[in-house]
Enzyme design. Sequence first.
Site, PDB file in Angstrom:
ATOM      1  N   CYS A  78      -4.319  -0.890  -2.064  1.00 50.81           N
ATOM      2  CA  CYS A  78      -4.337   0.566  -2.202  1.00 50.81           C
ATOM      3  C   CYS A  78      -5.222   0.852  -3.395  1.00 50.81           C
ATOM      4  O   CYS A  78      -4.956   0.368  -4.498  1.00 50.81           O
ATOM      5  CB  CYS A  78      -2.901   1.033  -2.457  1.00 50.81           C
ATOM      6  SG  CYS A  78      -2.737   2.741  -3.007  1.00 50.81           S
TER       7      CYS A  78
ATOM      8  N   ASP B  70       0.863  -1.179   0.000  1.00 49.73           N
ATOM      9  CA  ASP B  70       0.000   0.000   0.000  1.00 49.73           C
ATOM     10  C   ASP B  70       0.898   1.227   0.000  1.00 49.73           C
ATOM     11  O   ASP B  70       2.088   1.127   0.311  1.00 49.73           O
ATOM     12  CB  ASP B  70      -0.897  -0.002   1.249  1.00 49.73           C
ATOM     13  CG  ASP B  70      -1.787   1.240   1.312  1.00 49.73           C
ATOM     14  OD1 ASP B  70      -2.188   1.757   0.254  1.00 49.73           O
ATOM     15  OD2 ASP B  70      -2.083   1.698   2.442  1.00 49.73           O
ATOM     16  N   SER B  71       0.324   2.374  -0.326  1.00 52.00           N
ATOM     17  CA  SER B  71       1.085   3.624  -0.272  1.00 52.00           C
ATOM     18  C   SER B  71       1.455   4.002   1.159  1.00 52.00           C
ATOM     19  O   SER B  71       2.347   4.804   1.365  1.00 52.00           O
ATOM     20  CB  SER B  71       0.265   4.747  -0.888  1.00 52.00           C
ATOM     21  OG  SER B  71      -0.971   4.859  -0.222  1.00 52.00           O
TER      22      SER B  71
ATOM     23  N   CYS C   8     -11.566   3.414  -0.463  1.00 49.84           N
ATOM     24  CA  CYS C   8     -10.249   3.774   0.065  1.00 49.84           C
ATOM     25  C   CYS C   8     -10.053   2.950   1.322  1.00 49.84           C
ATOM     26  O   CYS C   8     -10.979   2.834   2.131  1.00 49.84           O
ATOM     27  CB  CYS C   8     -10.193   5.271   0.376  1.00 49.84           C
ATOM     28  SG  CYS C   8      -8.686   5.775   1.251  1.00 49.84           S
TER      29      CYS C   8
ATOM     30  N   GLU D 267      -6.421   8.897  10.058  1.00 51.09           N
ATOM     31  CA  GLU D 267      -5.081   8.728  10.647  1.00 51.09           C
ATOM     32  C   GLU D 267      -4.951   9.489  11.961  1.00 51.09           C
ATOM     33  O   GLU D 267      -4.163   9.113  12.821  1.00 51.09           O
ATOM     34  CB  GLU D 267      -4.003   9.164   9.654  1.00 51.09           C
ATOM     35  CG  GLU D 267      -3.972   8.244   8.448  1.00 51.09           C
ATOM     36  CD  GLU D 267      -2.715   8.364   7.604  1.00 51.09           C
ATOM     37  OE1 GLU D 267      -1.849   9.208   7.908  1.00 51.09           O
ATOM     38  OE2 GLU D 267      -2.617   7.607   6.623  1.00 51.09           O
TER      39      GLU D 267
ATOM     40  N   HIS E 193      -8.647   3.453   3.993  1.00 53.37           N
ATOM     41  CA  HIS E 193      -8.790   4.138   5.287  1.00 53.37           C
ATOM     42  C   HIS E 193     -10.247   4.212   5.747  1.00 53.37           C
ATOM     43  O   HIS E 193     -10.516   4.371   6.934  1.00 53.37           O
ATOM     44  CB  HIS E 193      -8.290   5.579   5.189  1.00 53.37           C
ATOM     45  CG  HIS E 193      -6.808   5.737   5.237  1.00 53.37           C
ATOM     46  ND1 HIS E 193      -5.968   5.256   4.270  1.00 53.37           N
ATOM     47  CD2 HIS E 193      -6.006   6.339   6.150  1.00 53.37           C
ATOM     48  CE1 HIS E 193      -4.723   5.569   4.570  1.00 53.37           C
ATOM     49  NE2 HIS E 193      -4.705   6.234   5.705  1.00 53.37           N
TER      50      HIS E 193
END
Lengths: 268, 268
Positions: free
Chosen positions: B70, B7-8, B181, B149, B183
């Site tokens: 990702c 993933d990034s 996404c 985050e 996240h």
Amino acid sequence: MPIGVFDSGIGGLTVVKRLSSVLPRESIVYFGDTARVPYGSKSNATVIDYSIQNTNFLLKKNVKAIVVACNTASSIAIPELRKKFTVPVIGVILPGADMAYKETRNGRIGVIGTRATINNNAYSNAIKEIDNKIEIFEKACPLFVPIAEEGWTHHRATYEIAEEYLKELREKKIDTLVLGCTHYPLLADVIQEIIGKDVKLIDSGIATAEVVRNEINRIGLETNSAVPGNLDLYVSDIPTTFKQVAELFLGRTINEVVKVDIEELHKI
Amino acid sequence: MPIGVFDSGIGGLTVVKRLSSVLPRESIVYFGDTARVPYGSKSNATVIDYSIQNTNFLLKKNVKAIVVACNTASSIAIPELRKKFTVPVIGVILPGADMAYKETRNGRIGVIGTRATINNNAYSNAIKEIDNKIEIFEKACPLFVPIAEEGWTHHRATYEIAEEYLKELREKKIDTLVLGCTHYPLLADVIQEIIGKDVKLIDSGIATAEVVRNEINRIGLETNSAVPGNLDLYVSDIPTTFKQVAELFLGRTINEVVKVDIEELHKI
């Protein structure tokens, strides 16, 4: 000879805006490391490494001074840059710290910035070196960067975020608040309202522009051009919203922007 | 042989969480490109370049399959990775699109993601390929990544941001919403409340884990271990808050994490 300015991304354009206002006839070469932004969450070693690469790139453009228009890089990489290069290197921390010290009346200064800037106690150390009796209160505000880039300069979410981050500082009775990140001047209205109208906000870009003027005079390299200077923009990547956000930060329209290959930066 | 996941940054750990749950005896090698995050704001050429480097790194760890955990890299780099490598490459887009198609009753699907994922119409194209009569409504939500985050999974600011991003979609009478996404599963509660409780949220990580299981069975490389698999974590930088955020995303504590030198990635 132009002035070289680098930042981890586009935030440094708020410093360019101030430089252009104080030194309108000087040309500026700006490098925004948009492929590797943000520096704020990276390790010190990585930030130093990237800052050296960025400086090397600007020196190839024949700049007479380097402005590190990034609080993270200023707080971490400047001693190393000054050791390695002979050209004047000016960061945003010392000018901002100096201006905050001159403004405070009650000796209680707040500092907000990215996690890296705050964890390094960059402004705190700089202010304490001037006068170690000043009381300093610091707070990392990581969401201010993405919210400024989204252009939500007066959104309800921005007020909620500012309230969360600034409520501690408000209780500390500070009379001066350093905007310790180049993105934050975009959010000055919201920050001012939440922290209280009697608190003086310090925009490091303004202080830095004055220091750059003095430094260029000192080395006798003022331009003798009679016309407005050029602005050359280089970036390591061109994000989809680059033009829109860059113009928001710079306060005027931009024309061409040149993409630099990141692989080339590693090789310089 | 382990399963390789990249993933990034750290968002892909929500996919690892799902993989560990579906395939508990498989070992996983995770590479998070934290020095170069985010990919969402980078150009296609850069995302493809980095994805090739990340895959090469994982192949050196002798992985039997590559999971591109990702959405940005899945939407941009997978054709190139499949052309270049012989190992199975599984992204998060097709499994998520497939699950959304199976869930919708009224044929109106919403998709939220980073700007890159949305601008590439990744989910939209994937769903249209299954059935081009489905109506799809997309919206980029760039602030969801930094707010996840920050760990503000139920903050007032998060509700304000979600309201701003999702109000358009709410008017479209969608019955299914793809969290495009990695996240976003962290913000599922807020998203569910704002979009409405009758809308089915699609977590691509769950769909992807099922596809990985099938693919590993197909190539006959299921582990015959009787004990829980290992998780080896590699990152290209260790941000100050890495452990805290990684544990939030993974849903359990982590031990060691190994930093990979970015210069080495360029050379592989």
